[in-house]
Design a protein around this motif. Structure first.
Motif: not given
Lengths: 447, 523
Positions: A1-21, B460-463
């Motif tokens: 998705m060209r307007y969304l910079p987060l990668t699946p890996d980013d998402r899981s690392r961020m969820l872990a940092a937050i403490g959400a599943k 629209t912000e990256s990590k």
């Protein structure tokens, strides 16, 4: 998705940092029955630029652009030429993708252009002060009416018979919601002057339009005088900002408030929006104005700078006691106005106005010379009404077949009136001699 | 090899930028720029127009007496003037713009390209409808997206911005009450004290009276207070509630609130400013909402343009749909699209017309382009990433700043100023962010949180961008906790220092005036 910079890996690392599943954890406050698990049905999935561009281009191709041929439609929006540099300026990211200038240290660009805009609008209308824009002319007109009621503490608003019916409708709606009464004089092509005998001791304001929806220009000085004698204000309205290069402006007529449409300067037709409402008044009324105001000041180093000011009128400070609920206005369209006005300069504006007037005079001469055509507008700038004795809708349809978009049928704006055979036609600097000849030749065949 | 090898290579010299004075007033790439009126003249022009022919005037003497005297510039001067000014602005295209409740997300350039197609930009609102079928079809398609995403049966497209959408919704409520014969008796509108200022302002613009309801300790509507305000019901017009609310939280009791309002005979207006948090995940229509505006310039990525134009289509429930404003688009049996412009026939119960023409077409093109780009699958991801990013910021900063409420947030993280040392205020933290290269967060709003700092990063912000921002804000927060007085002078590195707003308001100077003649003579 060209307007969304987060990668699946980013998402899981961020969820872990937050403490959400999963993201579902963030939506547990939503009532269970309202939580959608799957994507919403009935809408397509994402597409690449190429596919989207194809879809949109196909829709655009079903419309006839004003530049595609002879074009004479006006009545509140006008086909003018916009210099290429105007569009370049408003596409600068720093203007296009900035916010309302709440942080003046990093918004001096926007603020200085707003200060220039206010200065230009004040000069154009010959009024003391202008605000930093409204949504458009019609909503500016409605705000002017309720402001007049606040200023005079009276409840009666009187509209002229030549007012653009959309402006009249928007004004009536807002006024009546606030418990004001609105009276309109009978629809008339040359009826603005009748406002002179309309005001009484309970009238907050009379609202006249010049040029009005039929193109009639009127010096409202007499209306101003008689309104003031009754303690009422004159609100003067215009839909064609270019006219003010030549036509007597609100301030010279003694208007207390003026509201108008600024689209003609710097802005494309855009099928009706976004446009830019111009709003100006006498200095003593400034604290009753709606909308943003940009003012001059100094910074901590003593350098000149600009800020949004007199915010105690506004909704974010005064809440239910604000002069208006307006927040976001027409910033970028105001910038387009300012950039175009800057390119024109005072002399250029006057010249542009003259070219518009001349094009309309030539059009009136060409059409008026046809047997069966009666020009109805006695004094005009770049637009006038005429009658053919044939149903206007049929005339316009036949003109269209001949490649000419001939104007607005008055019955579209005044369905209850007796204007079935009246057409309102506008000419601008974009109108060529060939366009006028094509119009006259086609109309001659029809009537 | 670089061009630099052609001449003498440069090497850094020791000197502080802040100590260097310049003759021009410019500072490197940042150019000093006077007002247009100080550099142009009325005779200068950046357009080449043909000479008028001198046709006899038909203005009937209604002519301008005093010329505008407005300064003009040639094209190169004008381009430089605005280019130089532009560089004094912060913008999304420059960096993270964490302005809470404003949803400053990336504005795709494809949107801009599509909006400039002559078939959209160069069509007139009053040209014959047969010549604008594509435009009407576009409005119809966008309306379908909006209705589907919100789960609401009707939408009014003409409102020009969010606050105008609020006006649209409240006017529909007013009209519905009039139709019930209760227009004069039901005047009270409940508005949470945390609401955006436009809510109470709008209610009053429509002739209603505002009755404030309190927030509870969890940042939501205090249900006890709400119930007490509903002890009397015969004067209730409705409620205006933002959801997710201005604290960045979902109103847990929203369905109960809707039920109570409906039982009281009122309507539920939902402020949709924060729709980005739930788009594709929750449909307001499933929550009991009767009307809600959607800011296309927030959720659907149309640019804010330094303060507009916006666009605020307003969706309606079946209860309010008949009262929606004109115009609207219908598709006839012959497949042609038609504008209903008068309050008759299909629109006989409509409250009327709010505005000239048909709404913010230029914004409709951009919003539909964005929706098609993302699709139903992408929009769901938009909401999830927006919420994830906000929670990530909250998680990274909660050890140094004071979260206003416990638990996860939605699309924006809210902090109070409880962590700051005496003498350091929210504004000092905000201004220090400017020196770090960021636009400040929304400050002192919502009013229910002391020294509020409302941070909305958007999806629209990256990590990496989020981490960089959090590093900066974390460092500022530590300085604030330690009472670092240098924060009081921030920003130090912006194009302007803190501005004197009191002076601006005391004796307002709202336009440029030519210098007085004696001053010129003295120079």
């Amino acid at each position: 998705m060209r307007y969304l910079p987060l990668t699946p890996d980013d998402r899981s690392r961020m969820l872990a940092a937050i403490g959400a599943k999963s993201a579902d954890d963030f939506y547990t406050d939503v009532p269970k029955a309202a939580r959608l698990k799957a994507k919403i049905a009935g809408l397509p999935d994402h597409q690449g630029e190429l596919a989207v561009e194809r879809h949109m281009t196909k829709l655009a191709a079903k419309n006839r652009a004003a530049s595609a041929g002879p074009f004479f439609v006006g009545c509140g929006a006008y086909k003018h030429h916009v210099p290429a540099s105007v569009d370049m300026i408003i596409q600068r990211s720093e203007f296009l993708t900035s916010y309302t200038p709440y942080q003046p240290e990093i918004a001096q660009g926007t603020l200085q252009t707003l200060f220039e805009f206010q200065t230009q609008v004040a000069a154009l209308t010959a009024m003391d002060v202008a605000n930093a824009s409204m949504y458009d002319g019609s909503t500016a007109c409605a705000e002017a009416a309720v402001m007049a009621a606040r200023v005079t503490k009276r409840k009666k608003i009187i509209l002229s018979g030549g007012m653009h019916p959309h402006y009249a409708a928007a004004t009536r709606l807002l006024c009546e919601a606030q418990g004001l009464t609105v009276a309109q004089l009978p629809v008339a092509i040359d009826g603005e002057g009748a406002l002179a005998s309309a005001a009484d001791g309970e009238t907050a304001c009379v609202i006249g339009q010049s040029p009005n929806v039929f193109g009639t220009v009127t010096d409202l000085s007499g209306v101003a005088k008689s309104a003031h004698e009754k303690g009422a204000l004159l609100v003067s309205v215009f839909t064609e900002a270019v006219s003010l290069g030549l036509v007597i402006p609100p301030g010279e007529m003694g208007a207390d408030i003026t509201a108008g449409e600024g689209q003609s300067i710097g802005n494309s037709l855009n099928f009706g929006g976004p446009y830019v409402g111009l709003f100006a008044c006498r200095e003593k009324l400034v604290r009753q104005m709606p909308g943003r105001l940009c003012g001059e000041t100094v910074d901590a180093d003593g350098n000149r700078g600009f800020v949004l000011t007199l915010s105690t009128r506004e909704q974010h400070i005064r809440r239910d006691k604000a002069t208006s609920n307006i927040c976001t206005n027409a910033g970028l369209c105001a910038l387009a106005f300012t950039a175009h006005m800057t390119l024109l300069g005072g002399k250029g504006l006057k010249q542009l106005a003259e070219l518009n007037h001349e094009a309309a005079c030539e059009l009136a001469d060409a059409l008026g010379a046809l047997k069966g055509v009666e020009i109805l507008t006695p004094r005009f700038f770049n637009e006038f009404a005429f009658r053919t004795q044939v149903d206007a809708e049929a005339v316009l349809a036949m003109l269209d077949e001949a490649g000419v978009v001939g104007g607005v049928r008055a019955s579209r704006l005044f369905p209850d009136g007796h204007m079935g055979d009246v057409i309102i036609a506008a000419a601008t600097e974009c109108t060529t001699a060939d366009d006028i000849a094509a119009y006259a030749a086609a109309l001659k065949e029809i009537i | 090899m670089s061009m630099q090898t052609q001449g003498r290579p440069t090497a850094p010299q020791a000197a502080s930028a802040s100590t260097i004075e310049t003759i021009s007033g410019s500072r490197g790439l940042l150019q000093h720029e006077d007002l247009l009126f100080e550099i142009g003249t009325p005779e200068t022009t950046g357009v080449d127009l043909p000479a008028p022919k001198g046709v006899k005037s038909r203005l009937g003497g209604a002519v301008r007496k005093v010329e505008t005297g407005l300064a003009g510039l040639s094209e190169p001067q004008a381009v430089r003037h605005y280019m130089r000014l532009s560089q004094k602005n912060y913008a999304i295209d420059l960096g993270l713009f964490p302005l809470g409740s404003c949803t400053m997300k990336h504005n795709p350039r494809l949107n801009e390209k599509m909006a400039r197609l002559p078939g959209f930009a160069d069509i007139h609102p009053l040209q014959p409808q047969a010549t604008v079928q594509g435009a009407l079809e576009l409005i119809d398609q966008l309306a379908t997206w909006l209705k589907t995403l919100t789960g609401m049966p009707a939408v009014a497209m003409s409102p020009k911005a969010g606050a105008h959408g609020e006006l649209c919704g409240m006017l529909a409520i007013r009209q519905a009450l009039i139709a019930r014969g209760e227009g004069e008796t039901r005047k009270r509108v409940l508005v949470p004290e945390s609401a955006h200022g436009t809510n109470p302002a709008t209610a009053v613009q429509c002739g209603f009276i505002v009755d404030e309801i309190k927030a509870n300790k969890r940042g939501r509507v205090d249900m006890e207070d709400l119930k007490s305000k509903l002890a009397r019901t015969d004067d209730i017009a409705g409620i205006m509630l933002t959801n997710p609310n201005t604290c960045g939280l979902f109103e847990t009791d929203i369905k109960e609130i809707a039920g109570l309002i409906h039982k009281a005979g009122g309507y539920f207006y939902c402020d949709g400013a924060n729709f980005n948090a739930i788009v594709g995940r929750v449909r307001p229509g499933d929550l009991g909402v009767d009307a809600m505006h959607i800011n296309l310039h927030k959720t659907f990525s149309t640019p804010h343009g330094g303060g507009g134009p916006g666009s605020g289509p307003t969706v309606f429930s079946d209860a309010l749909a008949p009262y929606a404003p004109v115009p609207f688009v219908v598709k006839d049996e012959d497949g042609l699209f038609r504008l209903v412009e008068q309050t008759e026939g299909d629109a006989k119960d409509s409250f009327g017309r709010m505005v000239a023409f048909h709404g913010q077409m230029g914004m409709f093109v951009r919003a539909l382009t964005y929706m098609l780009s993302h699709g139903a699958d992408g929009l769901k991801q938009v909401a999830e990433d927006a919420v994830l990013n906000a929670n990530y910021i909250q998680a990274r900063l909660k050890h140094v700043m004071t979260p206003a409420f416990e638990g996860f947030c939605m699309h924006e993280a809210l902090f109070s100023d409880a962590f700051t040392a005496d003498g350091i205020e929210t504004i000092d933290i905000a201004k220090a962010l400017i020196d770090e290269g960021y636009h400040p967060m929304t400050m002192y709003f919502p009013l229910v949180v002391h020294g509020a700092m409302l941070i909305e990063p958007t999806e629209t912000e990256s990590k990496a961008e989020l981490d960089r921002f959090c590093d900066a804000l974390e460092s500022i927060a530590r300085r604030a906790a330690q009472g670092d007085e240098t924060l009081k002078g921030a920003p130090y590195l912006a194009p302007a220092k803190r501005l004197d707003e009191t002076r601006a308001a005391r004796k307002p100077v709202l336009k440029w005036s030519p210098p007085e003649p004696e001053k010129i003579a003295a120079e």
